[in-house]
Design a protein around this motif. Sequence first.
Motif, mmCIF file in Angstrom:
data_model
loop_
_atom_site.group_PDB
_atom_site.id
_atom_site.type_symbol
_atom_site.label_atom_id
_atom_site.label_comp_id
_atom_site.label_asym_id
_atom_site.label_seq_id
_atom_site.Cartn_x
_atom_site.Cartn_y
_atom_site.Cartn_z
ATOM 1 N N ILE A 295 0.965 -1.292 -0.215
ATOM 2 C CA ILE A 295 -0.077 -0.051 -0.021
ATOM 3 C C ILE A 295 0.643 1.063 -0.035
ATOM 4 N N LEU A 296 1.931 1.197 0.760
ATOM 5 C CA LEU A 296 2.906 2.287 0.710
ATOM 6 C C LEU A 296 3.584 2.592 -0.526
ATOM 7 N N ASP A 297 3.853 1.578 -1.073
ATOM 8 C CA ASP A 297 4.551 1.613 -2.383
ATOM 9 C C ASP A 297 3.599 2.163 -3.443
ATOM 10 N N ARG A 298 2.388 1.885 -3.298
ATOM 11 C CA ARG A 298 1.387 2.228 -4.240
ATOM 12 C C ARG A 298 1.317 3.752 -3.934
ATOM 13 N N LEU A 299 1.033 4.281 -2.793
ATOM 14 C CA LEU A 299 0.889 5.605 -2.420
ATOM 15 C C LEU A 299 1.955 6.414 -2.987
ATOM 16 N N ASP A 300 3.104 5.750 -2.756
ATOM 17 C CA ASP A 300 4.366 6.566 -3.327
ATOM 18 C C ASP A 300 4.231 6.717 -4.761
ATOM 19 N N LYS A 301 4.014 5.704 -5.506
ATOM 20 C CA LYS A 301 3.947 5.798 -6.706
ATOM 21 C C LYS A 301 2.891 6.512 -7.419
ATOM 22 N N GLN A 302 1.905 6.773 -6.595
ATOM 23 C CA GLN A 302 0.592 7.738 -6.947
ATOM 24 C C GLN A 302 1.114 8.932 -6.817
ATOM 25 N N GLY A 303 2.411 9.310 -5.899
ATOM 26 C CA GLY A 303 2.529 10.692 -5.587
ATOM 27 C C GLY A 303 1.708 11.218 -4.527
ATOM 28 N N LEU A 304 1.229 10.276 -3.696
ATOM 29 C CA LEU A 304 0.511 10.844 -2.533
ATOM 30 C C LEU A 304 1.070 10.977 -1.241
ATOM 31 N N LEU A 305 2.506 10.566 -1.224
ATOM 32 C CA LEU A 305 2.972 10.408 0.026
ATOM 33 C C LEU A 305 4.089 11.510 0.125
ATOM 34 N N SER A 306 4.043 12.393 1.290
ATOM 35 C CA SER A 306 5.221 13.204 1.513
ATOM 36 C C SER A 306 5.972 13.146 2.749
ATOM 37 N N VAL A 307 6.979 13.639 2.714
ATOM 38 C CA VAL A 307 7.674 13.394 3.716
ATOM 39 C C VAL A 307 7.728 14.605 4.721
ATOM 40 N N SER A 308 7.869 14.606 5.978
ATOM 41 C CA SER A 308 7.474 15.562 6.806
ATOM 42 C C SER A 308 8.048 15.154 8.040
ATOM 43 N N ASP A 309 9.325 15.968 8.544
ATOM 44 C CA ASP A 309 10.104 15.579 9.622
ATOM 45 C C ASP A 309 10.821 13.966 9.679
#
Length: 564
Positions: free
Chosen positions: A266-280
Amino acid sequence: MDYIKYIAELIKIDGIDEDYASLITVPKDLSLGDYCLPCFKFSKVLRQSPQIIAENIAKSIDVNSDKYVKSVQAVAGYVNFMIDKSGFAESAIERAVREKDNYGHANIGNGRAVCIDYSSINIAKPFHIGHLSTTVIGAALYRIYNALGYKAIGINHLGDWGTQFGKLIVAYKLWGDRDTVNKGSINELLKLYVKFHEEAKAKPELDDEARAWFLKIERGDKEALELFEWFKELTLKEVGKVYERLNIKFDSYAGESFYNDKMQPILDRLDKQGLLSVSDGAKVVNLDKYDMPPCLLVKADGATLYATRDIAAAFYRKATYDFYKCLYVVAYQQNLHFKQWFKVVELMGEKWAADLVHVAFGMVSLEDGTLSTREGRVVFLSDVLDKSVEKAKSIIEEKNPDIDDKDEIAEKVGVGAVVFSALSSGRIKDITFSYDKVLNFDGETAPYLQYTYARCRSVLRKAENTDTSCADYNAVVSDEGNELVKLIEKFPQVIVAAAEKYEPSMITHHLIDVAQSLNKYYFNNRILGEASEVTAARLKLIEATSIVLRNGLTLLGIGCPEHM
Ligand code: ARG
């Protein structure tokens, strides 16, 4: 016989194409009619006053040749329909008696799956009064959906993951022993957990140890896993006793730990879809656009969160059960949590995100609740049940000292009273639990419903060998009889509405109305010893009432003693 549908088919208005059945209601004042159609809606299109429209409709229906409708009248913009009450009573009562245990059941669901996530307890934590609502509302919805032809899937999403299990292992290894824990079960685990927190204040190194043990659980270390499984087993055994008393079953106990290996994709897919961002250092899905704080999915140290597990669980459930709906019966304190991750699933492009439903409810507190928190005392659900049963027993002993199987009846009454308390008002309302209130035999309570049911059964037992085939339903068309018949007839619709609104209290309210109506009827009308066709009709009315009460109580998870 569906009267609303029947009446709807009689209505024809030139220039209007409407589903009249959906507009027909029951007038507040039953002396005006049994059903009515408001005509205000048509006024604009037809450029006529509602009253003129109502009059035209009334004129167009010929009641002289009609078997079911007795009169049609236009009053103040409504068309009021008076139906043949004895025919109505006959059809409603005979249907209930014929369908018996299935009265109110239907096949609306066509086997579609409805996942219901409820109770969802935490391992090694007490099963307390705060779990009452999720448990009994969820279980009621489970039965209601099954009764409507859905395939309900009860899921206990166990809280079996998190650093607290590392703490518990440290505490157990330092201060616990197997026998004491086996005997004391959750209570003992709770003590260990509390002691850990006390001691860790002075010795912060305990926290490091706890983290290390949790890591061992995560890595599948044998000793760590063995202890963890043991805690889980103890907890499930303990809560299992309460589930048994409440007559509750689950189809799955897949808890948070079950999703350990299901989050990465799921996390991989979120990443691929550009939905994940990194904060701190943490991974989040930004939800600014939706006026919500970001949904935190992976902490800076790599740990996943409650929400991550919920998202993985939702995908798993969709794939496994192909649900039509997935309900989460969880307190309103978690509103934001569910709104956030439902949104994440939606942003991932999953249409079924719309089928995820947070069935929220308010808080239950005890009358003396503040006191018990101050004492640091947790109120166990099993203790609440015990105390209620004990009180029920003393009431029964006082009211009916010679009755057989007192214990069995007291169990049904005491447990039923507690269950009912969480189903008696709309879900969202906070409730204060009081033993006196829930065990009041004359109030709006389970014992009142059970007592009314037992009263019906007692009359029916007395008349066991009466032939009721000669029933003349004119004997039950008085205002009181008619009111009761209407409630009996409406019962199946109430169940459908309760499912649509995820609101078992709609059934509870209806049953209270039925019981009050029955008691009024019973007080003013003789059942036995009348002319045989009169007694027969009234007995059937009582039988139909008892069926509605029993089926309703059964759906709610409340037992029905045959005598009280
Ligand atoms: N164990 C959680 C708690 O006690 C409730 C879990 C509800 N279900 C879920 N899928 N989040 O707060």
